[in-house]
Design an enzyme around this catalytic site. Structure first.
Site, PDB file in Angstrom:
ATOM      1  N   ARG A  20       0.821  -1.386  -0.207  1.00 52.37           N
ATOM      2  CA  ARG A  20       0.176  -0.339   0.295  1.00 52.37           C
ATOM      3  C   ARG A  20       1.084   0.623  -0.681  1.00 52.37           C
ATOM      4  NH1 ARG A  20      -1.060  -1.736   5.216  1.00 52.37           N
ATOM      5  NH2 ARG A  20      -3.092  -3.196   4.874  1.00 52.37           N
ATOM      6  N   GLY A  21      -0.241   2.763  -0.100  1.00 49.62           N
ATOM      7  CA  GLY A  21       1.018   3.905  -0.190  1.00 49.62           C
ATOM      8  C   GLY A  21       2.378   4.015  -1.337  1.00 49.62           C
ATOM      9  N   ILE A  22       3.341   4.843  -0.512  1.00 49.16           N
ATOM     10  CA  ILE A  22       4.017   5.222  -1.161  1.00 49.16           C
ATOM     11  C   ILE A  22       4.459   3.657  -2.039  1.00 49.16           C
ATOM     12  CG2 ILE A  22       6.733   5.902  -0.997  1.00 49.16           C
ATOM     13  CD1 ILE A  22       5.604   8.288   1.043  1.00 49.16           C
ATOM     14  N   TYR A 168      11.732   8.368  17.205  1.00 44.04           N
ATOM     15  CA  TYR A 168      11.491   7.933  15.517  1.00 44.04           C
ATOM     16  C   TYR A 168      12.999   8.618  14.877  1.00 44.04           C
ATOM     17  CZ  TYR A 168       9.473   8.892  11.209  1.00 44.04           C
ATOM     18  OH  TYR A 168       8.929   8.913   9.667  1.00 44.04           O
ATOM     19  N   LYS A 172      14.628   6.476  11.752  1.00 50.53           N
ATOM     20  CA  LYS A 172      14.857   6.916  10.020  1.00 50.53           C
ATOM     21  C   LYS A 172      15.653   7.323   9.718  1.00 50.53           C
ATOM     22  CE  LYS A 172      11.098   7.234   7.074  1.00 50.53           C
ATOM     23  NZ  LYS A 172      10.490   5.854   6.248  1.00 50.53           N
TER      24      LYS A 172
END
Length: 411
Positions: A20-22, A168, A172
């Site tokens: 899904r998504g990007i 986070y 990332k």
């Protein structure tokens, strides 16, 4: 949009989180060229709130003109990743491109981030990216024009991108550190390693679930801008374009795409800048940010009126949806401390100070009034430095629900 040129025909892409998504958008863009796509994701059965599985994505890829290999993969599991790579090589003959897209997010401060959540984010984002890269590299080294593309941000050491969600950001940035190191390590071997990050928020089903409602959509761009930018990068000469921390609209502009309005979910709307990018109100890439000036000169008793109106909206249903408490420390013409407690019962709001709020916001009283009138967006105000937030960023995002209800009430 960046036109497909057939360059990826017959190429094999290994994409993590492509259900899904990007990730799926990049897969579909490559599929239009006739590419093979390995869908490495955990979603084998439908999620109650997030549509799409590896199997529905595979069907879409085939309909778009490509071939698909759906694989149930937890990229934290070394055995699953390596066996999937082996299966992909056996089926398609090799791997030409790796897209490290899978990511976990929790915008929580240090004292509210359980180690289980810390481990999840670092296991998927940093370790998962490293593992997938390590597993695919022996095959990428044999490929013609091989690429690794990480969906991760530029390495920005401004403390504001750490203080509210250290775990986070660390996770990332782990993906970005892979770009920094691996691009140099494999430069002479001709394997390009780059990062791609959106200038603005991108609308996905996951963002809707995390952000608390579709009202944020109007301030976002579609996934197409990321898939188009990824296509431009992945079709470049791997020996000439590596080690870059690319921004989606800049990539497209370099390829001759100048109309960014086509990617707006709602053309003409104010766009939310994404995390990790230091932008200001004069940034030409973004629209007027509505700096909260419209309430100036409107008197000195508007904040109490706003809270009086707000109290009529409190309910047990709203409490169940939000489950957070907020402290507002206002400056300017109506300086003072106010709170909204949506933790129990039907909630409460008024003037005063909470002992341990989930989220504390410091801002000008005029900006506060504009936010609750629907004339300014809290996320945009935060990105522009006009709103200081301490505490749970996820709770801050949920506040958009209440703001939306307030603005509708004022219509």
């Amino acid at each position: 949009m960046a036109a497909n040129r057939g360059v990826l025909a017959g190429k094999t892409l290994f994409i993590s989180g492509a259900s899904r998504g990007i990730g799926k958008a990049i897969a579909l863009k490559a599929a239009k060229d006739g590419a093979n796509v390995v869908i490495a994701a955990k979603t084998a059965t439908a999620h109650p709130k997030l549509p799409g599985t590896i199997y529905t994505a595979a069907e879409e890829i085939k309909q778009a003109g490509g071939e698909a290999l759906p694989c149930v993969v937890d990229i934290r599991n070394e055995e699953q990743v390596r066996s999937t790579v082996d299966e992909a090589v056996k089926k398609f003959g090799g791997i030409d491109i790796l897209v490290n897209n899978a990511s976990a997010i929790s915008l929580t401060p240090t004292l509210k981030t359980p180690m289980k959540t810390y481990d999840l984010m670092n296991g998927i984002n940093a370790r998962g990216t490293y593992l997938c890269s390590q597993a695919c590299l022996p095959h990428l080294l044999k490929a013609e024009n091989p690429h690794i593309l990480n969906i991760s941000p530029p390495l920005n050491l401004n403390p504001k991108w750490f203080k509210g969600h250290v775990a986070y950001t660390m996770a990332k940035y782990g993906m970005s550190f892979c770009v920094l190191g691996m691009s140099e390590e494999f430069k002479d071997d001709g394997v390009a390693v780059n990062a791609l990050w959106p200038r603005t928020a991108i609308w996905t089903a996951a963002m809707e679930m995390l952000g608390g409602g579709g009202e944020i959509k109007e301030s976002c761009r579609t996934v197409d801008i990321m898939s188009d930018a990824a296509y431009v990068i992945l079709t470049r000469n791997s020996r000439e374009f590596t080690g870059n921390f690319a921004i989606d609209d800049e990539v497209l502009e370099s390829a001759g795409v100048t109309d960014m309005e086509q990617y707006a979910c709602v053309p003409g709307s104010t766009l939310l800048p994404d995390f990790f990018l230091d932008v200001g109100p004069d940034d030409p890439k973004l629209r007027d940010t509505k700096d909260g000036s419209s309430a100036q000169g409107s008197g000195t008793d508007k904040v109490p009126e706003a809270f009086t109106a707000l109290k009529t909206l409190l309910s047990e249903q709203l409490v169940n949806e939000v489950k957070a408490s907020y402290q507002f420390n206002l400056s300017g013409s109506e300086e003072g401390n106010w709170f909204i407690d949506l933790k129990s019962g039907a909630g409460s709001a008024g003037q005063g100070t909470l002992e341990s709020p989930d989220c504390t916001m410091a801002l000008d009283s005029n900006l506060f009034l504009d936010m609750f009138a629907g004339k300014a967006n809290s996320t945009t105000a935060f990105m522009m430095g006009k709103l200081k937030i301490k505490g749970d960023m996820m709770a801050a995002m949920k506040l958009e629900k209440l703001m939306k209800k307030m603005s509708k009430k004022n219509e």
